[in-house]
Design an enzyme around this catalytic site. Structure first.
Site, short mmCIF file in Angstrom:
data_model
loop_
_atom_site.label_atom_id
_atom_site.label_comp_id
_atom_site.label_asym_id
_atom_site.label_seq_id
_atom_site.Cartn_x
_atom_site.Cartn_y
_atom_site.Cartn_z
N CYS A 30 -50.02 50.50 -7.85
CA CYS A 30 -49.42 49.23 -8.28
C CYS A 30 -48.30 49.52 -9.28
O CYS A 30 -48.52 50.22 -10.28
CB CYS A 30 -50.48 48.33 -8.93
SG CYS A 30 -49.80 46.83 -9.68
N CYS A 49 -52.97 45.18 -4.83
CA CYS A 49 -53.59 45.69 -6.05
C CYS A 49 -54.82 44.82 -6.29
O CYS A 49 -54.69 43.60 -6.45
CB CYS A 49 -52.63 45.60 -7.23
SG CYS A 49 -53.42 45.92 -8.83
N LYS A 96 -32.32 15.20 10.51
CA LYS A 96 -33.51 15.66 9.80
C LYS A 96 -33.08 16.16 8.43
O LYS A 96 -32.58 17.28 8.28
CB LYS A 96 -34.23 16.76 10.57
CG LYS A 96 -35.54 17.19 9.94
CD LYS A 96 -36.25 18.24 10.78
CE LYS A 96 -37.56 18.64 10.12
NZ LYS A 96 -37.35 19.26 8.79
N LYS A 135 -34.90 21.65 15.51
CA LYS A 135 -34.28 22.47 14.49
C LYS A 135 -32.98 23.11 15.00
O LYS A 135 -32.85 23.44 16.17
CB LYS A 135 -35.25 23.59 14.05
CG LYS A 135 -36.54 23.10 13.40
CD LYS A 135 -36.27 22.55 12.02
CE LYS A 135 -37.56 22.30 11.25
NZ LYS A 135 -38.20 23.53 10.78
N CYS A 154 -49.61 48.04 -12.93
CA CYS A 154 -50.76 48.55 -13.69
C CYS A 154 -51.18 49.97 -13.30
O CYS A 154 -52.03 50.56 -13.96
CB CYS A 154 -51.95 47.61 -13.53
SG CYS A 154 -52.68 47.61 -11.87
N GLU A 165 -32.19 10.61 14.62
CA GLU A 165 -31.67 10.59 13.26
C GLU A 165 -31.55 12.01 12.73
O GLU A 165 -32.25 12.92 13.21
CB GLU A 165 -32.59 9.78 12.35
CG GLU A 165 -34.00 10.33 12.26
CD GLU A 165 -34.97 9.37 11.57
OE1 GLU A 165 -35.33 9.65 10.42
OE2 GLU A 165 -35.36 8.37 12.21
N TYR A 188 -37.08 6.03 6.32
CA TYR A 188 -37.04 6.26 7.77
C TYR A 188 -38.27 5.75 8.53
O TYR A 188 -38.27 5.79 9.77
CB TYR A 188 -36.88 7.76 8.05
CG TYR A 188 -37.98 8.62 7.47
CD1 TYR A 188 -37.82 9.24 6.24
CD2 TYR A 188 -39.18 8.80 8.12
CE1 TYR A 188 -38.81 10.03 5.68
CE2 TYR A 188 -40.18 9.58 7.59
CZ TYR A 188 -39.99 10.20 6.37
OH TYR A 188 -40.99 10.97 5.82
N ASP A 198 -32.98 17.63 4.70
CA ASP A 198 -33.65 18.73 4.04
C ASP A 198 -33.96 18.33 2.60
O ASP A 198 -33.25 18.70 1.67
CB ASP A 198 -32.75 19.98 4.08
CG ASP A 198 -33.52 21.23 3.69
OD1 ASP A 198 -32.88 22.25 3.43
OD2 ASP A 198 -34.77 21.17 3.63
N CYS A 202 -54.84 43.46 -13.74
CA CYS A 202 -53.41 43.71 -13.56
C CYS A 202 -52.60 42.61 -14.24
O CYS A 202 -52.80 41.42 -13.95
CB CYS A 202 -53.06 43.76 -12.07
SG CYS A 202 -51.31 44.01 -11.76
#
Length: 679
Positions: free
Chosen positions: A413, A431, A118, A319, A416, A116, A231, A120, A436
């Protein structure tokens, strides 16, 4: 030694996959592509298989499908788990699956299959009682999902009552598995309408379907063009099936939508032909797919094959290659996530990839950028891995003009200004400043969550509002809030403010492991928090532990130890903790290595069904605090199965293996739990 290196890698992969599960399943904000996730999972499965029988895999993500359900919906337990499928990416993988299946079944005969597309979409579990729709839930972590019954009820193609069948009686109770999707045309029409209304368009049909299912107001969901194909079935009471094909035909007879492209395949060669046929037609199908699924048709064969790790041995997801396109990276910007990870993101010239316009793609980390030699201004190949998440595959050096600029992670960072840290053995830059702004909202929400300080009523929206009003800046500020401050917030009446203050006050005496988990230290989840709390016994001992002392704790490796030392070595983090202590938050200390004389020490437990006295999560915590372990699956190594209300298939297997079964009352007697443990 190679063994030590491998075990360290296993611990790192488990933590990394758990983190990405949370990004994907809870936050709908993944940081890596599906293919990268699959690679990490395959590596972990391979390493754990190498040490099978030597290491405990009960808490490994390979035993789970994902992460725990969101708290904004009630949870719903699947009577039979919704496992994920092993992946294949080419014909050789399909042939290997077939040969392995023949070997396990010890047969030379041809094995029939069902194939069948697949889809998404979003996997759901539908429970019908005496032919009437009862509960609809998301897959969640495979064992427990989110109860989205009212939202699923709005899907027009889903029958709320069985249609009578001339071949099969209606079962007393049945779980039906399906995939919720939005068709290509409906998705385009929905996005056109959103743009006309000044709303941002959805990125792709899967995200739109996921967002629609998670609407708290089912009237919003009802306006979304959701569809569904069924299914499979899970638990059944009152009837049996003999084959997957019989299941699909019966579902059709009962009125359930079954994909018209489902087909019987007499042998593996026919499965391969189907794989190429669907791959050629994928762009012309009315819905998005990312492969096909092959299942052994015979249910007795499925039972004999059983499951391994997180997947059934009798099914395979094949896939397709990801759709690719070429574009130009205009610039690379750095984003700071909830856990402080700095992620470089490619801002690209918009390009259509598999029918979706893509303009941003994660570059993961500096190591990945260096390995692929990606620069600002580069022409690159981009793909939607798994047909969903954009990623940059490679640069094309031959297209360079000389104006391209190499990228280097900033030393501070970008939000911050705190110096960035790169922990030993990690690719990510972080960080670690608890203050932050990029991290604070998620940190406070995590701090208040059920598995941490458990401050009832303090959710993400309320935290966001408090931050906007300047009422809080870190978790310590929660304990200095007043009724007048809270009453001034939107939708916060005096009674609600009072309830929240009571909840904050009630959280001031957490177990030590809950407090450590609440701090949000990288790599320190609930289990590791429990382990170090047992070993050190007090907050002060943990905060002042040396690297050597941390590494002496079982399950604590260099990465975890380094993360703990970095966290408590940061002055601002210690300042927040001191403010919490000054506000009256006093984690309940433990006797170091408590539980040596407990009857639970060294025993393995499995929980099934609902408990009245407390949640299963709390039961797990109580068992582990007394030296026991909790596993998700029943095996010959299981000491006891605790059976609550409506136990599932685990109880049946426990009886077959002759394992001790405890009622909830017997379990409480074994625990000898004090009343405060039940709160």
């Amino acid at each position: 030694m190679q063994r030590d290196t491998d075990l360290q890698r296993i611990r790192h992969l488990r933590d990394l996959i758990t983190y990405h599960n949370e990004r994907y399943y809870q936050l709908d904000d993944p940081e890596i592509s599906d293919s990268e996730y699959d690679r990490l999972m395959q590596e972990l499965i391979s390493l754990e298989s190498r040490y099978a029988g030597e290491i405990d895999v009960s808490d490994s993500p390979t035993q789970r499908v994902g992460a725990p359900p969101l708290e904004k919906f009630e949870s719903s337990v699947h009577l039979i788990p919704m496992l994920s499928l092993a992946n294949a990416f080419n014909e050789d993988d399909i042939i290997s699956f077939y040969e392995r299946t023949r070997r396990l079944l010890e047969t030379g005969d041809t094995i029939p299959f069902v194939v069948e597309p697949k889809l998404d979409g979003i996997a759901v579990n539908l429970t019908y009682v005496k032919g009437y729709y009862s509960i609809g839930s998301t897959r969640g972590d495979g064992y427990r999902g989110e109860n989205v019954s009212e939202n699923i009820r709005t899907i027009r193609s889903l029958p709320l009552k069985f249609r009578n069948s001339s071949h099969h009686a209606i079962p007393e109770k049945i779980e039906i598995r399906g995939e919720v999707i939005i068709s290509r045309e409906s998705f385009k029409a929905m996005n056109r309408a959103r743009l006309r209304n000044g709303e941002p368009p959805f990125a792709n049909p899967r995200n739109a379907a996921a967002g629609s299912l998670r609407q708290l107001d089912s009237r919003v969901t009802a306006r979304r063009p959701l569809d569904i194909f069924c299914y499979a079935v899970g638990a059944i009471e009152g009837m049996t099936f003999t084959s997957q094909w019989e299941i699909l035909q019966t579902l059709r007879e009962w009125g359930f939508p079954v994909n018209p492209r489902v087909r019987r395949a007499g042998d593996i060669e026919e499965c391969i032909r189907y794989y190429h046929e669907i791959a050629a037609e994928r762009e012309h199908l009315p819905y998005e797919i990312d492969g096909i699924v092959i299942k052994v048709d015979s249910l007795p064969f499925q039972d004999r094959l059983g499951t391994v790790s997180r997947s059934p041995r009798w099914a395979l997801a094949c896939k397709f290659e990801a759709t690719q396109a070429t574009t130009v990276i205009e610039r690379i910007q750095v984003q700071v996530g909830r856990t402080g990870v700095l992620t470089p993101v490619a801002i690209m010239q918009p390009v259509s990839v598999g029918g979706v316009v893509v303009s941003r793609a994660t570059l993961h980390n500096q190591d990945e950028i260096d390995k692929k030699d990606i620069r600002e201004g580069d022409t690159v190949i981009v793909q939607r891995a798994g047909d969903v998440i954009p990623e940059v595959v490679k640069s094309i050096p031959s297209r360079r003009t000389g104006r391209e600029v190499p990228f280097h992670m900033p030393p501070e960072c970008p939000v911050c200004g705190t110096p960035v840290v790169k922990l030993e053995g990690e690719a990510a830059h972080r960080c670690i400043n608890m203050d932050c702004p990029a991290q604070i909202q998620e940190r406070i929400t995590h701090f208040a969550s059920r598995g941490a300080m458990d401050i009832r009523g303090l959710g993400e929206k309320l935290v966001s509002q408090m931050l906007e009003k300047g009422l809080i800046a870190d978790p310590g500020d929660l304990y200095y809030l007043t009724r007048d401050q809270l009453s001034g917030l939107d939708r916060m009446a005096e009674k609600s403010a009072e309830n929240l203050l009571h909840a904050i006050e009630a959280s001031k005496a957490p177990f030590l492991e809950r407090f450590i988990f609440a701090l949000g230290i990288r790599h320190v989840g609930e289990h590791i928090a429990m382990v170090i709390s047992r070993r050190f016994g007090s907050l002060a001992a943990i905060m002042n532990a040396s690297r050597e002392e941390l590494l002496a704790v079982p399950e604590v490796g260099p990465e975890v130890a380094g993360s703990i030392l970095a966290f408590f070595g940061h002055e601002k983090n210690r300042g927040v903790i001191n403010r919490l202590l000054a506000a009256g938050v006093h984690p309940r200390e433990r006797q170091p290595d408590r539980g040596a004389s407990s009857p639970l020490v060294g025993r393995s437990f499995v929980l099934t069904g609902s408990l009245k006295a407390f949640s299963r999560g709390r039961a797990k915590e109580l068992i582990e605090s007394r030296g026991g372990t909790v596993s998700s699956a029943v095996s010959a190594k299981t000491s006891c199965v605790v059976a609550g209300e409506a136990p599932g298939s685990k109880l049946v297997k426990a009886k077959e293996l002759g394992i001790t079964i405890l009622t909830e009352e017997e379990f409480l007697q074994l625990l000898g739990a004090e009343q405060d443990h039940l709160q």
